[in-house]
Write a protein that holds these residues in place. Structure first.
Motif, PDB file in Angstrom:
ATOM      1  N   PRO A 133      10.542  -1.378 -10.263  1.00  0.00           N
ATOM      2  CA  PRO A 133      10.488  -1.263  -8.800  1.00  0.00           C
ATOM      3  C   PRO A 133      10.619   0.173  -8.290  1.00  0.00           C
ATOM      4  O   PRO A 133      10.370   0.417  -7.119  1.00  0.00           O
ATOM      5  N   MET A 134      10.970   1.122  -9.137  1.00  0.00           N
ATOM      6  CA  MET A 134      11.088   2.507  -8.691  1.00  0.00           C
ATOM      7  C   MET A 134       9.766   3.062  -8.176  1.00  0.00           C
ATOM      8  O   MET A 134       9.752   3.959  -7.346  1.00  0.00           O
ATOM      9  N   SER A 135       8.640   2.527  -8.649  1.00  0.00           N
ATOM     10  CA  SER A 135       7.350   2.987  -8.135  1.00  0.00           C
ATOM     11  C   SER A 135       7.199   2.628  -6.662  1.00  0.00           C
ATOM     12  O   SER A 135       6.605   3.379  -5.889  1.00  0.00           O
ATOM     13  N   ALA A 136       7.732   1.499  -6.244  1.00  0.00           N
ATOM     14  CA  ALA A 136       7.686   1.129  -4.828  1.00  0.00           C
ATOM     15  C   ALA A 136       8.581   2.043  -3.999  1.00  0.00           C
ATOM     16  O   ALA A 136       8.234   2.395  -2.868  1.00  0.00           O
ATOM     17  N   HIS A 137       9.693   2.466  -4.545  1.00  0.00           N
ATOM     18  CA  HIS A 137      10.568   3.391  -3.837  1.00  0.00           C
ATOM     19  C   HIS A 137       9.883   4.742  -3.674  1.00  0.00           C
ATOM     20  O   HIS A 137      10.007   5.393  -2.653  1.00  0.00           O
ATOM     21  N   LEU A 138       9.162   5.165  -4.687  1.00  0.00           N
ATOM     22  CA  LEU A 138       8.411   6.410  -4.611  1.00  0.00           C
ATOM     23  C   LEU A 138       7.304   6.299  -3.585  1.00  0.00           C
ATOM     24  O   LEU A 138       7.062   7.225  -2.813  1.00  0.00           O
ATOM     25  N   LEU A 182      -1.723   6.977  -6.058  1.00  0.00           N
ATOM     26  CA  LEU A 182      -0.304   7.248  -5.805  1.00  0.00           C
ATOM     27  C   LEU A 182       0.054   8.717  -6.015  1.00  0.00           C
ATOM     28  O   LEU A 182       0.869   9.282  -5.303  1.00  0.00           O
ATOM     29  N   TRP A 183      -0.558   9.384  -6.982  1.00  0.00           N
ATOM     30  CA  TRP A 183      -0.166  10.749  -7.320  1.00  0.00           C
ATOM     31  C   TRP A 183      -1.020  11.804  -6.612  1.00  0.00           C
ATOM     32  O   TRP A 183      -0.796  12.989  -6.794  1.00  0.00           O
ATOM     33  N   GLY A 184      -1.982  11.395  -5.800  1.00  0.00           N
ATOM     34  CA  GLY A 184      -2.893  12.354  -5.170  1.00  0.00           C
ATOM     35  C   GLY A 184      -2.444  12.869  -3.825  1.00  0.00           C
ATOM     36  O   GLY A 184      -3.159  13.645  -3.206  1.00  0.00           O
ATOM     37  N   ARG A 185      -1.294  12.495  -3.319  1.00  0.00           N
ATOM     38  CA  ARG A 185      -0.841  12.910  -1.991  1.00  0.00           C
ATOM     39  C   ARG A 185       0.534  13.564  -2.064  1.00  0.00           C
ATOM     40  O   ARG A 185       1.321  13.288  -2.959  1.00  0.00           O
ATOM     41  N   ALA A 235       7.272   4.654  -0.899  1.00  0.00           N
ATOM     42  CA  ALA A 235       7.815   4.667   0.454  1.00  0.00           C
ATOM     43  C   ALA A 235       7.877   6.075   1.027  1.00  0.00           C
ATOM     44  O   ALA A 235       7.829   6.260   2.249  1.00  0.00           O
ATOM     45  N   PHE A 236       7.946   7.092   0.193  1.00  0.00           N
ATOM     46  CA  PHE A 236       8.050   8.468   0.658  1.00  0.00           C
ATOM     47  C   PHE A 236       6.749   9.249   0.514  1.00  0.00           C
ATOM     48  O   PHE A 236       6.726  10.452   0.706  1.00  0.00           O
TER      49      PHE A 236
END
Length: 57
Positions: free
Chosen positions: A31-36, A48-51, A38-39
């Motif tokens: 679930p840490m990917s969902a926390h990431l 996910l890693w392009g912004r 969120a920001f």
């Protein structure tokens, strides 16, 4: 060779601990990917890693 001997000696102990390690990984670290997310300023096309991080500019 101490590590190999340790694994052979306690193989059933490690076999019993493996489901617990898998459970903790799935329900605590996945679930840490969902926390990431969120920001992040998420755009689906860029992934996910392009912004950049939301508050960084």
């Amino acid at each position: 060779m101490g590590v190999v001997r340790e694994l052979r000696k306690n193989k059933w102990l490690y076999a019993m601990a493996l489901p617990v390690v898998v459970y903790v990984f799935i329900f605590s670290y996945m679930p840490m990917s969902a926390h990431l997310l969120a920001f992040k300023q998420f755009i689906p096309v860029k992934g996910l890693w392009g912004r950049p991080v939301g508050g960084a500019g």
